[in-house]
Design an enzyme around this catalytic site. Structure first.
Site, PDB file in Angstrom:
ATOM      1  N   GLN A  94       0.861  -1.201   0.000  1.00  0.00           N
ATOM      2  CA  GLN A  94       0.000   0.000   0.000  1.00  0.00           C
ATOM      3  C   GLN A  94       0.895   1.248   0.000  1.00  0.00           C
ATOM      4  OE1 GLN A  94      -2.213  -0.742   3.628  1.00  0.00           O
ATOM      5  NE2 GLN A  94      -0.310  -1.369   4.648  1.00  0.00           N
TER       6      GLN A  94
ATOM      7  N   TYR B  58      -9.506   5.443  19.795  1.00  0.00           N
ATOM      8  CA  TYR B  58      -9.558   4.128  19.122  1.00  0.00           C
ATOM      9  C   TYR B  58      -8.686   3.102  19.842  1.00  0.00           C
ATOM     10  CZ  TYR B  58      -8.915   0.690  15.385  1.00  0.00           C
ATOM     11  OH  TYR B  58      -8.846  -0.480  14.661  1.00  0.00           O
ATOM     12  N   GLN B  59      -7.397   3.483  20.116  1.00  0.00           N
ATOM     13  CA  GLN B  59      -6.458   2.502  20.699  1.00  0.00           C
ATOM     14  C   GLN B  59      -6.897   2.063  22.094  1.00  0.00           C
ATOM     15  OE1 GLN B  59      -4.303   1.865  18.364  1.00  0.00           O
ATOM     16  NE2 GLN B  59      -3.712   3.786  17.341  1.00  0.00           N
TER      17      GLN B  59
ATOM     18  N   ASP C 275       1.168   0.149  13.985  1.00  0.00           N
ATOM     19  CA  ASP C 275       1.629   1.445  14.496  1.00  0.00           C
ATOM     20  C   ASP C 275       2.047   1.329  15.960  1.00  0.00           C
ATOM     21  OD1 ASP C 275      -1.689   1.641  14.078  1.00  0.00           O
ATOM     22  OD2 ASP C 275      -0.938   1.906  16.118  1.00  0.00           O
TER      23      ASP C 275
ATOM     24  N   GLU D 142       1.596  -8.299  11.944  1.00  0.00           N
ATOM     25  CA  GLU D 142       1.364  -7.139  11.054  1.00  0.00           C
ATOM     26  C   GLU D 142       1.959  -7.487   9.692  1.00  0.00           C
ATOM     27  OE1 GLU D 142       0.048  -3.779  10.900  1.00  0.00           O
ATOM     28  OE2 GLU D 142       0.815  -4.137   8.855  1.00  0.00           O
TER      29      GLU D 142
ATOM     30  N   ALA E  95      -1.815 -12.531   8.665  1.00  0.00           N
ATOM     31  CA  ALA E  95      -2.484 -13.046   9.869  1.00  0.00           C
ATOM     32  C   ALA E  95      -3.309 -14.304   9.568  1.00  0.00           C
ATOM     33  CB  ALA E  95      -3.386 -11.972  10.450  1.00  0.00           C
TER      34      ALA E  95
ATOM     35  N   ASP F 259      -6.986  -5.161  14.882  1.00  0.00           N
ATOM     36  CA  ASP F 259      -6.850  -3.732  14.635  1.00  0.00           C
ATOM     37  C   ASP F 259      -6.511  -3.555  13.160  1.00  0.00           C
ATOM     38  OD1 ASP F 259      -4.258  -1.289  15.513  1.00  0.00           O
ATOM     39  OD2 ASP F 259      -6.214  -1.075  14.518  1.00  0.00           O
TER      40      ASP F 259
ATOM     41  N   TYR G 221     -12.163   9.740  11.510  1.00  0.00           N
ATOM     42  CA  TYR G 221     -12.634   8.609  10.695  1.00  0.00           C
ATOM     43  C   TYR G 221     -13.924   9.045  10.001  1.00  0.00           C
ATOM     44  CZ  TYR G 221      -9.375   5.345  12.930  1.00  0.00           C
ATOM     45  OH  TYR G 221      -8.238   4.691  13.375  1.00  0.00           O
TER      46      TYR G 221
HETATM   47  N1  LIG Z   1      -4.276   1.111  14.028  1.00  0.00           N
HETATM   48  C1  LIG Z   1      -4.836   2.281  13.492  1.00  0.00           C
HETATM   49  C2  LIG Z   1      -6.284   2.163  13.167  1.00  0.00           C
HETATM   50  C3  LIG Z   1      -6.607   1.163  12.108  1.00  0.00           C
HETATM   51  N2  LIG Z   1      -8.043   1.024  12.035  1.00  0.00           N
HETATM   52  C4  LIG Z   1      -8.787   1.502  10.903  1.00  0.00           C
HETATM   53  C5  LIG Z   1      -8.260   2.748  10.276  1.00  0.00           C
HETATM   54  C6  LIG Z   1      -9.099   3.193   9.073  1.00  0.00           C
HETATM   55  C7  LIG Z   1     -10.582   3.323   9.415  1.00  0.00           C
HETATM   56  N3  LIG Z   1     -11.359   3.664   8.236  1.00  0.00           N
HETATM   57  C8  LIG Z   1     -11.101   2.072  10.072  1.00  0.00           C
HETATM   58  C9  LIG Z   1     -10.261   1.670  11.268  1.00  0.00           C
END
Ligand SMILES: NCCCN[C@H]1CC[C@H](N)CC1
Length: 292
Positions: free
Chosen positions: A34, A64-65, A89, A109, A141, A159, A228
């Site tokens: 990517q 989020y984390q 990350d 990852e 994974a 994640d 997001y």
């Molecule tokens: N580890 C960072 C978050 C990864 N999670 C996604 C990122 C992109 C979003 N559209 C959905 C969750």
């Protein structure tokens, strides 16, 4: 000089774009999987973007984390072995390391460049890799879980990025079957589960698969992440057959999470009230995403 605006539009949210002003591009390269981009934004700190999709910003990554890690880990007694799928990350690792009962953190990852870029530009997140309990596996994974011993993990946290590109297979039935096999009886899965405003069909599909595979309970939870699309993100919380798991009432007091951390970073978002509130759903979601 007028910095350009970065527009994030994508088939995952047709006709919708979220834009952030770019003060400075800090990194931009294609990995094997990517395009990896890092830029300095005006008010969200540094931003990590994969194939044009915002993954995290320094300002709101805590929501989020912290939620994706503590919703599952605060729902079970003394988690010992945890697997993270994705999460390159390092932010989720940082949060898992708050749990002193944890002895092993496997992370799988697929894109090494994400890890290297995070270590260079997001030290506050990549610090998660410094924990001696962390074992890094760079690879797919799907493969990793196929070879994982049965019943190895107390918790698995997926994640992932959106199911377009590298993460495509992470929403399909075979993947969830390998997750259930790798979890102990009464083990828990917390899976990133998109937006209730944008993806109720995808959420419905994931929930019906999970309802068949996870014989404990299946719940949808959500939180606020301003950068997001639609400003919210969801999580699927599933438990396997075995000791009952009550996701709605956290059993681990957060004081333990605050004290345990070796580099004194306090929780910025998660607490017991936010934990319970995360499972409260709007009426249209209850109807469209048939929950228990
Ligand atoms: N580890 C960072 C978050 C990864 N999670 C996604 C990122 C992109 C979003 N559209 C959905 C969750």
């Amino acid at each position: 000089k007028n910095a350009e605006l970065m527009y994030f539009n994508n088939p995952m949210w047709p006709g919708e774009a979220h834009s952030l002003k770019v003060e400075k591009i800090l990194f931009r390269e294609r990995s094997e999987f990517q395009e990896v981009l890092v830029f300095q934004s005006s008010s969200y700190g540094k931003v990590l973007v994969l194939d044009g999709i915002v993954q995290l910003t320094e300002k709101d990554e805590c929501a989020y984390q912290e939620m994706i890690a503590h919703l599952p880990l605060c729902s079970i007694k003394a988690p010992k072995r945890v697997l993270v799928v994705g999460g390159g990350d390092g932010g989720v690792l940082r949060e898992i390391s708050r749990h002193s009962s944890v002895e092993l953190i496997d992370i799988c990852e697929i894109d090494k460049l994400v890890i290297d870029v995070s270590k260079k530009f997001f030290p506050e997140l990549a610090i998660g890799f410094d924990d001696p309990r962390v074992h890094l596996h760079v690879g797919d994974a799907i493969e990793f879980l196929r070879n994982a011993p049965e019943g190895k993990y107390d918790a698995i946290i997926v994640d992932s990025s959106d199911p377009v590109g590298p993460a495509q297979e992470l929403v399909e039935r075979p993947f969830f079957e390998t997750i259930a096999r790798a979890l102990k009886p009464g083990g828990v899965l917390c899976n990133m589960a998109e937006s209730m405003w944008l993806h109720t069909h995808l959420i419905q599909d994931m929930m019906s698969i999970c309802r068949e595979i996870f014989k404990g309970s299946v719940h949808y939870a959500w939180t606020s992440v301003p950068t997001y699309p639609s400003g919210v993100i969801g999580f699927l919380l599933c438990s396997t057959e075995g000791p009952a798991v009550d996701f709605l009432h956290p059993i681990n007091p957060i004081e333990k999470l605050e004290g345990a951390i070796q580099y004194r970073r306090e929780l910025k978002f998660y607490n017991s009230e936010m934990h319970r509130a995360a499972f409260a759903l709007p009426s249209f979601v209850k109807r469209e995403v048939s929950c228990l």
